[in-house]
Design an enzyme around this catalytic site. Structure first.
Site, PDB file in Angstrom:
ATOM      1  N   GLY A  83       9.079   6.725   3.074  1.00 35.76           N
ATOM      2  CA  GLY A  83       7.633   6.522   2.976  1.00 35.76           C
ATOM      3  C   GLY A  83       6.895   7.510   3.848  1.00 35.76           C
ATOM      4  O   GLY A  83       7.387   7.957   4.883  1.00 35.76           O
ATOM      5  N   GLY A  85       2.698   8.525   5.213  1.00 37.99           N
ATOM      6  CA  GLY A  85       1.299   8.105   5.287  1.00 37.99           C
ATOM      7  C   GLY A  85       0.586   8.884   6.360  1.00 37.99           C
ATOM      8  O   GLY A  85       1.160   9.763   7.031  1.00 37.99           O
ATOM      9  N   GLY A  86      -0.685   8.555   6.571  1.00 36.20           N
ATOM     10  CA  GLY A  86      -1.493   9.254   7.553  1.00 36.20           C
ATOM     11  C   GLY A  86      -0.980   9.088   8.961  1.00 36.20           C
ATOM     12  O   GLY A  86      -1.231   9.920   9.831  1.00 36.20           O
ATOM     13  N   VAL A  90       8.277   7.689   7.452  1.00 34.59           N
ATOM     14  CA  VAL A  90       9.251   6.649   7.757  1.00 34.59           C
ATOM     15  C   VAL A  90      10.577   7.036   7.102  1.00 34.59           C
ATOM     16  O   VAL A  90      10.619   7.371   5.909  1.00 34.59           O
ATOM     17  CB  VAL A  90       8.787   5.274   7.245  1.00 34.59           C
ATOM     18  CG1 VAL A  90       9.814   4.206   7.603  1.00 34.59           C
ATOM     19  CG2 VAL A  90       7.430   4.912   7.851  1.00 34.59           C
ATOM     20  N   LYS A 107      10.121   5.508  12.296  1.00 36.02           N
ATOM     21  CA  LYS A 107       8.838   6.130  12.007  1.00 36.02           C
ATOM     22  C   LYS A 107       8.575   7.235  13.012  1.00 36.02           C
ATOM     23  O   LYS A 107       8.697   7.029  14.229  1.00 36.02           O
ATOM     24  CB  LYS A 107       7.724   5.084  12.055  1.00 36.02           C
ATOM     25  CG  LYS A 107       6.364   5.599  11.596  1.00 36.02           C
ATOM     26  CD  LYS A 107       5.383   4.435  11.488  1.00 36.02           C
ATOM     27  CE  LYS A 107       4.047   4.877  10.910  1.00 36.02           C
ATOM     28  NZ  LYS A 107       3.120   3.737  10.759  1.00 36.02           N
ATOM     29  N   ASP A 197      -5.076  -3.046   7.420  1.00 37.07           N
ATOM     30  CA  ASP A 197      -4.628  -2.339   6.214  1.00 37.07           C
ATOM     31  C   ASP A 197      -3.688  -3.226   5.404  1.00 37.07           C
ATOM     32  O   ASP A 197      -2.577  -2.824   5.046  1.00 37.07           O
ATOM     33  CB  ASP A 197      -3.934  -1.032   6.603  1.00 37.07           C
ATOM     34  CG  ASP A 197      -3.794  -0.074   5.410  1.00 37.07           C
ATOM     35  OD1 ASP A 197      -4.519  -0.271   4.407  1.00 37.07           O
ATOM     36  OD2 ASP A 197      -2.979   0.858   5.486  1.00 37.07           O
TER      37      ASP A 197
END
Length: 887
Positions: A83, A85-86, A90, A107, A197
């Site tokens: 994964g 993201g901002g 991960v 992460k 979120d």
């Protein structure tokens, strides 16, 4: 440029004008610095800004291509990306240091991240470190790479996003699963954390149906003064973000409630409550803050009515109009599942009225003026009551929230004094509220629950507590009175029924710890009846199932402690039965199986006991998901302790394998010592420690007296750290009596006598002695036997026989049942053996034969009941060849 100007410039360069002015004010920026910074800001846009923008675009395209697969993060090797993201990438990782084998999610902070992203990444690590909940992915480790780049290691969740997992599910089944998500978010809010979120991709559901909350990259700690503009639109998911998040308003727990509403809307209606297909920020803001949300029943007619009302209340634009807590949101969903009225519908009329007044404020104000002129007297009369009610609500919330802090403290070392202050503060607030609860069932339920929690912290010995048993009993009586008033108003109130079962359970525990068997069994029966009534009124959630398991487990323990072994096994099996609906049953089954093993041992079925404890340990060793660190500790301890006693507990019903018993008991002893060492005031760990020390020392006293004495001494020191606790003082007396045997073996007879005398003094201080009746196997039995054995071992056999006769008379007065209770049979047999040997030594053959005959008859009777039982046959053989016992 001076350092102060440079620092302030970098802090405000990217802020809008309003936020910049707020920064200057809040940080007391002096006028000269302010003017210099503003002068620099004039030149900040333009070419340099454009250059930064171009570099940023190029970097954002290039950096995600950097792949850290194969890198090492502490003991973990990164396998591949799962994964991005901002807030970072991960990776699936595996542990490679050889200690244990398992996979995790690691992460990493994005390469080239700025200070702000780094600060948020570190904040995410800290947030995860404070959260322990079965529906929140756990933090396993954290650290930095050699170049200083931080990483965090999380539990790897192999699951599907919640919307994919529930696709095609019924409305009721979906809501039932969603309630577990609500429980996780409520847990965050109680720890002052806002997730910010919540969306399907951040809630994965495992194959066994357990939802796990992930990604705290933009979560907020409410106790920190964070800039509300820090999270831009690029870090949000507009379909699930609240209006205040979209517009940069103040973030609160109400923001998560909105996101939960949007998430449930998606799960039930199959679409987002907003059309945010446009890419521009203006279009997104317009969609979320201006357009009316369509009732979900337009898409799914089944949702018409209660579900419509619940979702639209959670999704109201003004945070003040939403549910005040996640628990209230969940309560309405549970009410829907139970076909009870929901709050959302009862509040709709007033909500619509307020909306009307906002749209038509001019005529409304005119009408209000007329009404106000007629009602001015009523306003004056009610004004003080309104203010008082507001203050009352604030105090009520404060009392319950302050008490809730204990849940996060109880598993931490060295915080007992802080917990004592929390208890005192909560008690003061609660006592100020009780008089107002009579006419308000909802308040009575809330206060009853708070008093129940207060008692658990004060001294109910099922977990970490402060050892104040009397104070705990008083709180439980108050809780019971308040909760009974709720049942009087509504006999089918499930929440009140479950809490009443917990009250009976806790009073049972206190009665059992205080050696009040009749009361303990009465409360056990009451708790079981209340629990079954509760089961009759609907299906439990997972959290409720866990609580019901705890109640049944300890009912089984109370029956075992009071020699009702069949009942104990029945309730332990019932606990296993209800726990099968839980996602990770290992810890629950281990706990119940170890209890069944002990009941089987005391019934004489030692092979069955060994099989059960072996299964318990196997369940324990294969479990990775425990409800809490405290549960892991106590469950592991109990399994090890019971295994040791089954294998070779000295003077106990056992398999005659003392060497194996020492291994298990030493492991239990070391495990609980690690916890006791970190918190000088924790009572429950010291009680467990003393029981392990006693059993381990008793076995070692025959072969390694020096080591046994060290263990007794260590256990005594820990037990003496518990202040003002009757049970601890009596346990201390029992340990001192046990230590007298090894002191004599080490030729320290005077010290042995002093230990026994001090033990008697403790029994007198706790009103356990003198006593007309003595329970076989209890503390008084142990101290009296140690004194008689001391007399015998110091050539005072006549006085020893008299002391043993006194003990025998008092034990018989307690009405033991050696014909039907193997534990009583074993205790009486030991007395007959010792007294018979003393009579023989004193030349009283008739009395010696009488004691030998009584002992022999006990084991003949048991041999008829349980033929071929190895323990009983061994006792029968020993009784058939009487001898003077070596002390």
């Amino acid at each position: 440029m001076n350092a102060r100007v440079e620092h302030v410039f970098h802090q405000v360069a990217d802020l809008p004008v309003a936020a910049r002015m707020q920064y200057f004010t809040e940080h007391a920026v002096d006028e000269d610095t302010r003017r210099e910074v503003e002068a620099l800001l004039v030149f900040d846009p333009g070419a340099s800004a454009r250059l930064q923008y171009d570099i940023g675009v190029a970097a954002s395209r290039a950096l995600p291509m950097v792949d850290a697969s194969g890198w090492s993060c502490g003991p973990y090797r990164l396998l591949h990306v799962i994964g991005r993201g901002g807030m970072g990438a991960v990776y699936l990782a595996e542990r490679v240091d050889g200690e244990v084998i398992h996979r995790a999610a690691v992460k990493l902070l994005p390469f080239g991240a700025g200070d702000r992203q780094r600060e948020r990444f570190l904040q995410e690590r800290q947030i995860l470190a404070t959260v322990t909940h079965p529906n929140v992915a756990r933090l396993l480790d954290a650290g930095h790479l050699e170049d200083g780049q931080p990483f965090l290691v999380m539990e790897y969740v192999d699951g599907q996003p919640i919307d994919a997992f529930t696709a095609g599910w019924s409305v009721r089944r979906t809501i039932a699963l969603f309630l577990d998500v609500c429980a996780a978010v409520a847990h965050l809010h109680r720890h002052l954390i806002v997730h910010r979120d919540l969306k399907p991709g951040n809630i994965l559901v495992t194959a066994d149906g357990e939802p796990k909350l992930l990604d705290f990259g933009i979560a907020t700690l409410l106790e920190l003064r964070t800039d509300p503009t820090m999270t831009g639109l690029r870090m949000l998911t507009p379909s699930y973000a609240s209006p205040e998040q979209i517009t940069g308003g103040e973030i609160s727990t109400a923001s998560d409630i909105y996101s939960l509403g949007a998430l449930l809307y998606r799960l039930l209606a199959g679409r987002s409550p907003h059309d945010v297909s446009a890419n521009s920020a203006e279009a997104i803001v317009h969609a979320v803050t201006t357009r009316e949300i369509e009732r979900p029943s337009r898409t799914v007619p089944e949702l018409k009515g209660d579900v419509d009302a619940i979702l639209l209340k959670a999704l109201r634009r003004d945070p003040r109009d939403r549910y005040t807590t996640v628990e209230h949101f969940a309560d309405d969903l549970q009410a829907f599942l139970a076909s009870r009225p929901v709050r959302a519908r009862s509040g709709n009329a007033w909500y619509r009225a307020r909306k009307f007044f906002r749209r038509h404020w001019v005529p409304s104000v005119a009408a209000a003026a007329v009404i106000a002129s007629l009602a001015v007297g009523l306003y004056i009369a009610n004004r003080e009551r309104t203010v008082a009610q507001r203050r009352f609500d604030q105090v009520r919330r404060l009392a319950t929230r302050v008490l809730a802090l204990d849940a996060s403290l109880s598993s931490q070392p060295g915080v007992t004094k802080t917990r004592q202050e929390i208890v005192a503060m909560s008690k003061e607030y609660l006592e100020g509220l009780v008089s107002d609860a009579g006419a308000d069932p909802a308040l009575a339920l809330e206060l009853g629950t708070a008093y129940l929690s207060l008692a658990g912290v004060q001294g109910v010995p099922t977990g970490s507590n402060l050892g104040s048993y009397d104070e705990a009993e008083k709180s439980l009586i108050k809780a019971e009175s308040l909760l009974e008033s709720v049942i009087h108003s509504s006999a089918a109130n499930r929440a009140a029924l479950l809490k009443l079962a917990e009250v009976s359970h806790d009073r049972m525990i206190l009665a059992d710890a205080g050696r009040r068997p009749e009361q303990a069994l009465s409360y056990a029966k009451n708790a079981a009846e209340r629990l079954e009534r509760w089961f009759d009124h609907g299906d439990p959630t997972r959290d409720e199932t866990r609580m019901a398991f705890r109640v049944l487990q300890n009912i089984a323990l109370a029956y075992k402690n009071n020699h009702r072994y069949d009942d104990s096994i029945r309730y332990a099996r019932r606990a296993i039965e209800i726990s099968r609906s839980l996602p990770d049953v290992g810890p629950y089954h281990a706990s119940s199986l170890s209890l069944i093993a002990d009941a089987l041992r005391l019934s004489g079925d030692l092979e069955g006991a060994l099989n059960a404890i072996t299964d318990a340990r196997r369940n324990l060793e294969t479990s990775t998901n425990f409800p809490s660190p405290g549960t892991r500790l106590t469950t592991t301890f109990n399994v090890l302790w019971r295994q040791g006693v089954i294998l070779g507990g000295d003077g106990q019903i056992n398999l005659g394998r003392p060497d194996d018993a020492v291994v298990s008991l030493q492991a239990a002893f070391d495990l609980i010592e690690d916890f006791a060492r970190t918190d000088a005031d924790n009572a429950s760990s010291r009680i467990l420690f003393s029981s392990a020390g006693r059993e381990l020392g008793n076995i070692l006293s025959h072969r390694e007296p020096e080591r046994a004495l060290a263990i007794y001494t260590h256990a005594l020191r820990r037990l003496r750290e518990i202040k003002n606790n009757t049970s601890a003082r009596r346990g201390e007396a029992e340990l001192m009596a046990a230590s007298s045997y090894v002191l004599r073996r080490l030729e320290r007879r005077d010290e042995a006598r002093m230990q026994i005398e001090a033990a008697f003094q403790l029994l007198r201080e706790t009103k356990a002695y003198p006593a007309d009746r003595v329970v076989p196997g209890g503390e008084v039995d142990s101290v009296l036997r140690s004194w008689a054995d001391h007399l015998a071992d110091t050539n005072q056999s006549q006085r020893a026989a008299e002391s043993y006769q006194e003990l025998l008379d008092k034990v018989i007065a307690s009405r033991p049942d050696p014909q039907n209770d193997l534990r009583d049979a074993t205790a009486l047999s030991r007395i007959y053996e010792s007294l018979g040997g003393l009579h023989a030594r004193n030349g009283n053959g008739e009395r010696a034969n009488e004691m030998s005959s009584r002992r022999l008859e006990i084991w003949r009777e048991w041999n008829r009941k349980l033929p071929q039982n190895p323990f009983i046959r061994q006792q029968l053989q020993l009784a058939s060849t009487p001898r003077v016992r070596h002390l």
